[in-house]
Design a protein around this motif. Structure first.
Motif, PDB file in Angstrom:
ATOM      1  N   TRP A  48      20.913 -86.431 -12.840  1.00 15.97           N
ATOM      2  CA  TRP A  48      19.989 -85.449 -12.277  1.00 15.97           C
ATOM      3  C   TRP A  48      19.049 -84.969 -13.373  1.00 15.97           C
ATOM      4  O   TRP A  48      19.477 -84.509 -14.434  1.00 15.97           O
ATOM      5  N   SER A  49      17.752 -85.134 -13.136  1.00 16.87           N
ATOM      6  CA  SER A  49      16.767 -84.689 -14.115  1.00 16.87           C
ATOM      7  C   SER A  49      16.089 -83.419 -13.619  1.00 16.87           C
ATOM      8  O   SER A  49      15.747 -83.307 -12.441  1.00 16.87           O
ATOM      9  N   PRO A  50      15.832 -82.442 -14.499  1.00 19.47           N
ATOM     10  CA  PRO A  50      15.172 -81.213 -14.071  1.00 19.47           C
ATOM     11  C   PRO A  50      13.648 -81.323 -14.024  1.00 19.47           C
ATOM     12  O   PRO A  50      12.979 -80.365 -13.634  1.00 19.47           O
ATOM     13  N   TRP A  51      13.068 -82.471 -14.395  1.00 25.45           N
ATOM     14  CA  TRP A  51      11.611 -82.588 -14.522  1.00 25.45           C
ATOM     15  C   TRP A  51      10.991 -83.320 -13.339  1.00 25.45           C
ATOM     16  O   TRP A  51      11.519 -84.304 -12.835  1.00 25.45           O
ATOM     17  N   MET A  52       9.829 -82.817 -12.930  1.00 24.56           N
ATOM     18  CA  MET A  52       9.027 -83.439 -11.874  1.00 24.56           C
ATOM     19  C   MET A  52       7.553 -83.249 -12.228  1.00 24.56           C
ATOM     20  O   MET A  52       7.163 -82.220 -12.772  1.00 24.56           O
ATOM     21  N   ILE A  53       6.722 -84.241 -11.930  1.00 17.15           N
ATOM     22  CA  ILE A  53       5.277 -84.093 -12.082  1.00 17.15           C
ATOM     23  C   ILE A  53       4.607 -84.501 -10.775  1.00 17.15           C
ATOM     24  O   ILE A  53       5.157 -85.277  -9.994  1.00 17.15           O
ATOM     25  N   ARG A  54       3.418 -83.950 -10.552  1.00 15.92           N
ATOM     26  CA  ARG A  54       2.631 -84.306  -9.373  1.00 15.92           C
ATOM     27  C   ARG A  54       1.167 -84.472  -9.778  1.00 15.92           C
ATOM     28  O   ARG A  54       0.657 -83.743 -10.636  1.00 15.92           O
ATOM     29  N   GLY A  55       0.499 -85.395  -9.136  1.00 15.89           N
ATOM     30  CA  GLY A  55      -0.948 -85.528  -9.235  1.00 15.89           C
ATOM     31  C   GLY A  55      -1.532 -85.330  -7.849  1.00 15.89           C
ATOM     32  O   GLY A  55      -1.074 -85.958  -6.889  1.00 15.89           O
ATOM     33  N   ARG A  56      -2.514 -84.430  -7.750  1.00 14.48           N
ATOM     34  CA  ARG A  56      -3.073 -84.108  -6.434  1.00 14.48           C
ATOM     35  C   ARG A  56      -4.601 -84.205  -6.457  1.00 14.48           C
ATOM     36  O   ARG A  56      -5.245 -84.000  -7.484  1.00 14.48           O
ATOM     37  N   ALA A  57      -5.165 -84.461  -5.300  1.00 16.02           N
ATOM     38  CA  ALA A  57      -6.574 -84.183  -5.043  1.00 16.02           C
ATOM     39  C   ALA A  57      -6.620 -82.780  -4.446  1.00 16.02           C
ATOM     40  O   ALA A  57      -5.914 -82.491  -3.478  1.00 16.02           O
ATOM     41  N   LEU A  58      -7.437 -81.906  -5.027  1.00 14.39           N
ATOM     42  CA  LEU A  58      -7.408 -80.487  -4.675  1.00 14.39           C
ATOM     43  C   LEU A  58      -8.752 -80.052  -4.100  1.00 14.39           C
ATOM     44  O   LEU A  58      -9.801 -80.283  -4.701  1.00 14.39           O
ATOM     45  N   PHE A  59      -8.707 -79.434  -2.928  1.00 17.37           N
ATOM     46  CA  PHE A  59      -9.890 -78.878  -2.277  1.00 17.37           C
ATOM     47  C   PHE A  59      -9.870 -77.366  -2.504  1.00 17.37           C
ATOM     48  O   PHE A  59      -8.966 -76.679  -2.022  1.00 17.37           O
ATOM     49  N   VAL A  60     -10.837 -76.870  -3.273  1.00 15.73           N
ATOM     50  CA  VAL A  60     -10.895 -75.446  -3.643  1.00 15.73           C
ATOM     51  C   VAL A  60     -11.944 -74.759  -2.764  1.00 15.73           C
ATOM     52  O   VAL A  60     -13.133 -75.098  -2.821  1.00 15.73           O
ATOM     53  N   VAL A  61     -11.487 -73.784  -1.961  1.00 13.71           N
ATOM     54  CA  VAL A  61     -12.364 -73.127  -0.985  1.00 13.71           C
ATOM     55  C   VAL A  61     -12.376 -71.618  -1.259  1.00 13.71           C
ATOM     56  O   VAL A  61     -11.457 -70.898  -0.855  1.00 13.71           O
ATOM     57  N   PRO A  62     -13.398 -71.101  -1.950  1.00 12.55           N
ATOM     58  CA  PRO A  62     -13.459 -69.658  -2.202  1.00 12.55           C
ATOM     59  C   PRO A  62     -13.652 -68.859  -0.913  1.00 12.55           C
ATOM     60  O   PRO A  62     -14.327 -69.302   0.024  1.00 12.55           O
ATOM     61  N   GLN A  63     -13.053 -67.674  -0.875  1.00  5.11           N
ATOM     62  CA  GLN A  63     -13.254 -66.707   0.209  1.00  5.11           C
ATOM     63  C   GLN A  63     -13.943 -65.502  -0.418  1.00  5.11           C
ATOM     64  O   GLN A  63     -13.352 -64.463  -0.647  1.00  5.11           O
ATOM     65  N   GLU A  64     -15.230 -65.652  -0.679  1.00  2.84           N
ATOM     66  CA  GLU A  64     -15.936 -64.750  -1.577  1.00  2.84           C
ATOM     67  C   GLU A  64     -16.413 -63.465  -0.895  1.00  2.84           C
ATOM     68  O   GLU A  64     -16.617 -63.401   0.318  1.00  2.84           O
ATOM     69  N   ASP A  65     -16.599 -62.463  -1.749  1.00  6.80           N
ATOM     70  CA  ASP A  65     -17.179 -61.173  -1.375  1.00  6.80           C
ATOM     71  C   ASP A  65     -17.638 -60.533  -2.674  1.00  6.80           C
ATOM     72  O   ASP A  65     -17.142 -60.895  -3.751  1.00  6.80           O
ATOM     73  N   ALA A  66     -18.566 -59.608  -2.627  1.00  8.44           N
ATOM     74  CA  ALA A  66     -19.071 -59.027  -3.867  1.00  8.44           C
ATOM     75  C   ALA A  66     -19.424 -57.558  -3.689  1.00  8.44           C
ATOM     76  O   ALA A  66     -19.811 -57.117  -2.598  1.00  8.44           O
ATOM     77  N   ASN A  67     -19.293 -56.821  -4.761  1.00  8.16           N
ATOM     78  CA  ASN A  67     -19.724 -55.428  -4.847  1.00  8.16           C
ATOM     79  C   ASN A  67     -20.633 -55.326  -6.058  1.00  8.16           C
ATOM     80  O   ASN A  67     -20.170 -55.251  -7.197  1.00  8.16           O
ATOM     81  N   LEU A  68     -21.950 -55.368  -5.823  1.00 11.68           N
ATOM     82  CA  LEU A  68     -22.919 -55.490  -6.906  1.00 11.68           C
ATOM     83  C   LEU A  68     -23.819 -54.259  -7.003  1.00 11.68           C
ATOM     84  O   LEU A  68     -24.081 -53.582  -6.008  1.00 11.68           O
ATOM     85  N   LYS A  69     -24.270 -54.030  -8.248  1.00 15.87           N
ATOM     86  CA  LYS A  69     -25.205 -52.935  -8.509  1.00 15.87           C
ATOM     87  C   LYS A  69     -26.391 -53.457  -9.306  1.00 15.87           C
ATOM     88  O   LYS A  69     -26.250 -54.342 -10.145  1.00 15.87           O
ATOM     89  N   LEU A  70     -27.550 -52.883  -9.040  1.00 12.97           N
ATOM     90  CA  LEU A  70     -28.771 -53.194  -9.773  1.00 12.97           C
ATOM     91  C   LEU A  70     -29.190 -51.953 -10.539  1.00 12.97           C
ATOM     92  O   LEU A  70     -29.538 -50.933  -9.936  1.00 12.97           O
ATOM     93  N   GLY A  71     -29.103 -52.011 -11.885  1.00 11.94           N
ATOM     94  CA  GLY A  71     -29.431 -50.847 -12.706  1.00 11.94           C
ATOM     95  C   GLY A  71     -28.558 -49.649 -12.396  1.00 11.94           C
ATOM     96  O   GLY A  71     -29.007 -48.505 -12.504  1.00 11.94           O
ATOM     97  N   GLY A  72     -27.316 -49.892 -11.968  1.00 11.69           N
ATOM     98  CA  GLY A  72     -26.370 -48.816 -11.655  1.00 11.69           C
ATOM     99  C   GLY A  72     -26.390 -48.375 -10.209  1.00 11.69           C
ATOM    100  O   GLY A  72     -25.502 -47.627  -9.784  1.00 11.69           O
ATOM    101  N   ALA A  73     -27.361 -48.809  -9.413  1.00  8.70           N
ATOM    102  CA  ALA A  73     -27.440 -48.431  -7.996  1.00  8.70           C
ATOM    103  C   ALA A  73     -26.891 -49.571  -7.134  1.00  8.70           C
ATOM    104  O   ALA A  73     -27.201 -50.744  -7.388  1.00  8.70           O
ATOM    105  N   PRO A  74     -26.090 -49.251  -6.119  1.00  5.76           N
ATOM    106  CA  PRO A  74     -25.527 -50.306  -5.262  1.00  5.76           C
ATOM    107  C   PRO A  74     -26.619 -51.127  -4.582  1.00  5.76           C
ATOM    108  O   PRO A  74     -27.652 -50.586  -4.146  1.00  5.76           O
TER     109      PRO A  74
END
Length: 229
Positions: free
Chosen positions: A43-69
């Motif tokens: 029994w070996s404790p080691w395992m490796i995986r190679g994957r193709a990964l699809f990265v999908v951001p679920q973005e949102d932002a809270n931005l200010k311009l010169g300190g004003a929202p």
């Protein structure tokens, strides 16, 4: 008389042979094969995986311009498909730690009231360490769940659309995971994995003229090959 003596001698010889036969039988090798000890696979404790990964951001932002929202200001972050490598170490048959490695590029644009504005691009290096529980009583089908911590490093940031600088601050995040391996044989298998990373770095554009936080919170959906040592 001679005939009587011969009969007595024959009877004595027969009795002697009968007495010796159990002793001789005990000396003969048994025809019954000795039980064979079962062969235990290492029994070996080691395992490796190679994957193709699809990265999908679920973005949102809270931005200010010169300190004003910036009212209605938001961002849009592109999805990406990249290779991923992970290394797993099993402390027991059920409990394991997994280190996930990969890099992913993204473009950032304005959304909402900033729609159509090109802001910048960046590469993300998001090493993630997961603590997992593996279910082992389902034969070749081996599902697992995990929870862990992510530290995302942003690099090669480039401003676009007339902006002069674009900077994202390296950040920690919490990660959740569910997936399964389907083992084809003792070593090789197929893996499907889904992770959710909760990530909200600080952002500065034009040296802080535009600043705030961007919630990225990507889904990481992967499929690939498993190798168990």
């Amino acid at each position: 008389m001679i005939s009587h003596s011969i009969r007595l001698s024959f009877a004595a010889a027969l009795l002697g042979a009968t007495a010796l036969s159990p002793a001789l039988a005990s000396d003969l090798p048994s025809s019954k094969a000795a039980p064979v000890a079962p062969i235990l696979e290492p029994w070996s404790p080691w395992m490796i995986r190679g994957r193709a990964l699809f990265v999908v951001p679920q973005e949102d932002a809270n931005l200010k311009l010169g300190g004003a929202p910036i009212v209605g200001g938001d961002v849009s972050i592109s999805s990406s498909v990249v290779p991923e490598l992970d290394i797993t170490y099993f402390f027991t048959k059920n409990i394991a730690a997994e280190l996930i490695l990969g890099v992913t590029p993204h473009n950032v644009k304005g959304a909402g009231s900033l729609a159509g504005t090109r802001i910048g691009s960046a590469w993300l290096l998001p090493p993630t360490l997961m603590l997992q529980y593996h279910f082992t009583d389902l034969g070749a089908f081996k599902p697992y769940v995990g929870v862990g911590v992510n530290y995302t490093v942003f690099f090669d940031e480039k401003a676009k659309g007339g902006f002069t600088s674009f900077d994202l601050k390296d950040s920690f995040g919490v990660a959740l995971q569910a997936g399964f391996d389907y083992m084809i044989d003792r070593h090789w298998g197929i893996n499907v994995d889904v992770k959710k990373i909760f990530l909200e770095p600080k952002v500065k554009v034009n040296n802080g003229l535009v600043a705030g936080k961007v919630r990225i919170d990507p889904w990481l959906i992967g499929a690939g090959v498993t190798y168990r040592f």
